[in-house]
Design a protein around this motif. Structure first.
Motif, PDB file in Angstrom:
ATOM      1  N   PRO A   1       0.812  -1.222   0.000  1.00 15.08           N
ATOM      2  CA  PRO A   1       0.000   0.000   0.000  1.00 15.08           C
ATOM      3  C   PRO A   1       0.847   1.274   0.000  1.00 15.08           C
ATOM      4  CG  PRO A   1       0.112  -0.891   2.212  1.00 15.08           C
ATOM      5  CD  PRO A   1       0.818  -1.872   1.320  1.00 15.08           C
ATOM      6  N   GLU A   2       0.371   2.286  -0.689  1.00 10.86           N
ATOM      7  CA  GLU A   2       1.054   3.574  -0.711  1.00 10.86           C
ATOM      8  C   GLU A   2       0.463   4.546   0.299  1.00 10.86           C
ATOM      9  OE1 GLU A   2       1.017   5.040  -4.692  1.00 10.86           O
ATOM     10  OE2 GLU A   2       2.183   3.360  -5.490  1.00 10.86           O
ATOM     11  N   ARG A   3      -0.784   4.323   0.703  1.00 10.18           N
ATOM     12  CA  ARG A   3      -1.449   5.187   1.681  1.00 10.18           C
ATOM     13  C   ARG A   3      -2.040   4.316   2.790  1.00 10.18           C
ATOM     14  NH1 ARG A   3      -3.103   6.267  -3.182  1.00 10.18           N
ATOM     15  NH2 ARG A   3      -5.188   5.470  -2.806  1.00 10.18           N
ATOM     16  N   ILE A   4      -1.585   4.563   4.006  1.00  9.19           N
ATOM     17  CA  ILE A   4      -2.000   3.754   5.155  1.00  9.19           C
ATOM     18  C   ILE A   4      -2.639   4.650   6.204  1.00  9.19           C
ATOM     19  CG2 ILE A   4      -1.190   2.277   7.052  1.00  9.19           C
ATOM     20  CD1 ILE A   4       1.087   1.356   5.240  1.00  9.19           C
ATOM     21  N   LEU A   5      -3.751   4.176   6.764  1.00 11.01           N
ATOM     22  CA  LEU A   5      -4.410   4.880   7.866  1.00 11.01           C
ATOM     23  C   LEU A   5      -4.448   3.972   9.078  1.00 11.01           C
ATOM     24  CD1 LEU A   5      -6.106   7.225   9.052  1.00 11.01           C
ATOM     25  CD2 LEU A   5      -8.139   6.107   8.093  1.00 11.01           C
TER      26      LEU A   5
ATOM     27  N   THR B   1     -12.608  14.472   8.975  1.00 13.09           N
ATOM     28  CA  THR B   1     -11.848  15.546   8.330  1.00 13.09           C
ATOM     29  C   THR B   1     -10.906  15.026   7.249  1.00 13.09           C
ATOM     30  OG1 THR B   1      -9.940  15.496   9.852  1.00 13.09           O
ATOM     31  CG2 THR B   1     -11.876  16.751  10.545  1.00 13.09           C
ATOM     32  N   LEU B   2     -10.728  13.717   7.171  1.00 12.45           N
ATOM     33  CA  LEU B   2      -9.812  13.138   6.194  1.00 12.45           C
ATOM     34  C   LEU B   2     -10.514  12.966   4.850  1.00 12.45           C
ATOM     35  CD1 LEU B   2      -8.128  10.412   8.457  1.00 12.45           C
ATOM     36  CD2 LEU B   2      -7.395  12.766   8.039  1.00 12.45           C
ATOM     37  N   GLU B   3      -9.754  13.075   3.772  1.00 10.67           N
ATOM     38  CA  GLU B   3     -10.356  13.024   2.441  1.00 10.67           C
ATOM     39  C   GLU B   3      -9.766  11.940   1.545  1.00 10.67           C
ATOM     40  OE1 GLU B   3     -10.065  16.900   0.779  1.00 10.67           O
ATOM     41  OE2 GLU B   3     -11.379  17.839   2.268  1.00 10.67           O
ATOM     42  N   ASP B   4      -8.456  11.826   1.490  1.00 15.23           N
ATOM     43  CA  ASP B   4      -7.838  10.892   0.555  1.00 15.23           C
ATOM     44  C   ASP B   4      -8.218   9.462   0.876  1.00 15.23           C
ATOM     45  OD1 ASP B   4      -6.632  12.991  -0.687  1.00 15.23           O
ATOM     46  OD2 ASP B   4      -4.724  12.781   0.367  1.00 15.23           O
ATOM     47  N   PRO B   5      -8.502   8.655  -0.144  1.00 16.56           N
ATOM     48  CA  PRO B   5      -8.766   7.234   0.116  1.00 16.56           C
ATOM     49  C   PRO B   5      -7.471   6.527   0.497  1.00 16.56           C
ATOM     50  CG  PRO B   5      -8.733   7.655  -2.234  1.00 16.56           C
ATOM     51  CD  PRO B   5      -8.642   8.994  -1.563  1.00 16.56           C
ATOM     52  N   TYR B   6      -7.588   5.486   1.317  1.00 15.75           N
ATOM     53  CA  TYR B   6      -6.429   4.741   1.804  1.00 15.75           C
ATOM     54  C   TYR B   6      -6.473   3.312   1.274  1.00 15.75           C
ATOM     55  CZ  TYR B   6      -5.736   8.715   4.900  1.00 15.75           C
ATOM     56  OH  TYR B   6      -5.522   9.978   5.391  1.00 15.75           O
ATOM     57  N   ASP B   7      -5.273   2.762   1.051  1.00 17.92           N
ATOM     58  CA  ASP B   7      -5.157   1.403   0.527  1.00 17.92           C
ATOM     59  C   ASP B   7      -5.166   0.352   1.625  1.00 17.92           C
ATOM     60  OD1 ASP B   7      -4.580   2.560  -2.064  1.00 17.92           O
ATOM     61  OD2 ASP B   7      -2.577   2.963  -1.302  1.00 17.92           O
ATOM     62  N   PHE B   8      -4.690   0.746   2.819  1.00 12.39           N
ATOM     63  CA  PHE B   8      -4.544  -0.197   3.928  1.00 12.39           C
ATOM     64  C   PHE B   8      -4.899   0.542   5.210  1.00 12.39           C
ATOM     65  CE2 PHE B   8      -2.418  -2.759   7.133  1.00 12.39           C
ATOM     66  CZ  PHE B   8      -2.553  -4.059   6.659  1.00 12.39           C
TER      67      PHE B   8
ATOM     68  N   ASP C   1     -11.133   1.404  -3.471  1.00  9.00           N
ATOM     69  CA  ASP C   1     -11.535   0.099  -3.992  1.00  9.00           C
ATOM     70  C   ASP C   1     -10.398  -0.890  -3.773  1.00  9.00           C
ATOM     71  OD1 ASP C   1     -13.962   1.010  -4.794  1.00  9.00           O
ATOM     72  OD2 ASP C   1     -13.428   1.229  -6.910  1.00  9.00           O
ATOM     73  N   ASP C   2     -10.720  -2.068  -3.307  1.00  8.97           N
ATOM     74  CA  ASP C   2      -9.754  -3.129  -3.022  1.00  8.97           C
ATOM     75  C   ASP C   2      -8.899  -2.858  -1.794  1.00  8.97           C
ATOM     76  OD1 ASP C   2     -10.600  -4.546  -5.295  1.00  8.97           O
ATOM     77  OD2 ASP C   2      -9.191  -3.471  -6.573  1.00  8.97           O
ATOM     78  N   ALA C   3      -9.219  -1.820  -1.039  1.00  8.49           N
ATOM     79  CA  ALA C   3      -8.464  -1.527   0.189  1.00  8.49           C
ATOM     80  C   ALA C   3      -8.704  -2.619   1.221  1.00  8.49           C
ATOM     81  CB  ALA C   3      -8.863  -0.172   0.753  1.00  8.49           C
ATOM     82  N   MET C   4      -7.752  -2.766   2.126  1.00  7.99           N
ATOM     83  CA  MET C   4      -7.838  -3.770   3.173  1.00  7.99           C
ATOM     84  C   MET C   4      -7.915  -3.090   4.538  1.00  7.99           C
ATOM     85  SD  MET C   4      -5.130  -6.848   4.052  1.00  7.99           S
ATOM     86  CE  MET C   4      -5.488  -7.696   2.504  1.00  7.99           C
TER      87      MET C   4
END
Length: 219
Positions: free
Chosen positions: A54-58, A120-127, A150-153
């Protein structure tokens, strides 16, 4: 203990360990009775990150920053991690750990109640990794799902609450009945979400893995 203790001990004996800094942070946390993710969850996250890349993690629930640093260290691709923490005493410790690791640019810690911060968060996350106040998982869920690409875990930790979730409400201590009920409700709602494909696993203290179906249809 969900899995037989001897088996867990043996499995953990096969683990290759973490970087010296992560080992140091984990030891310090345990010395101060700060919960960190169990060895089995650490190994699981490493494997999932290697698979998902993943490139974006929350992360919901920073504590002292151990799991965020572990995810950044063992993700095979460069990533940005956003992590949320509400316990004021742990925030400066986590920030200092991120600074010591030289990961202040890669990891952003947002102080505050996740119920408010998530909106307040906007960007979609991959993981996404859920490891905060267990009684609040259900409250976090709608906003967490909205932030999933889509397809995020989504991985939710400690879902069995030391096995209490498996018991009748009257078999657990009175002080634990509220969280017992909330966690059972969370699992029921999570597993019934049509836009997610969810599996429960008896690893560590239990976890769920939820994958968001593409366009809500699994296509």
């Amino acid at each position: 203990m969900i899995v037989e203790e001897r088996l867990v001990t043996y499995i953990n004996s096969l683990d290759s360990g973490n970087t010296p800094l992560l080992e140091e942070i984990e030891a310090e946390a345990k010395k101060n009775y700060v919960p960190v993710i169990r060895k089995e969850m650490q190994s699981f996250l490493k494997s999932m990150l290697a698979l998902k890349r993943p490139e974006r993690i929350l992360e919901v629930g920073t504590a002292v920053g151990f799991s965020a640093l572990l995810m950044e260290e063992y993700n095979p691709v460069p990533c940005r991690i956003t992590t949320i923490e509400n316990y004021e005493k742990r925030i400066p410790i986590a920030q200092e750990n991120f600074k010591h690791a030289g990961k202040e640019k890669e990891i952003t810690l947002i102080p505050g109640d996740a119920t408010e911060v998530l909106k307040t968060l906007e960007d979609p996350y991959d993981f996404l990794f859920m490891d905060a106040a267990k009684g609040q998982y259900l409250n976090f869920l709608p906003d967490v799902i909205a932030l999933m690409a889509d397809d995020a875990m989504l991985v939710s930790d400690n879902i069995f609450h030391d096995g209490d979730v498996l018991e009748s409400r009257y078999a657990v201590l009175r002080r634990d009945r509220t969280i017992h009920g909330r966690m059972r409700e969370y699992l029921q709602v999570l597993c019934e979400k049509e836009e997610l494909e969810t599996i429960c696993l008896p690893i560590a203290d239990g976890m769920t893995i939820s994958t968001k179906k593409r366009n809500g249809k699994g296509e």
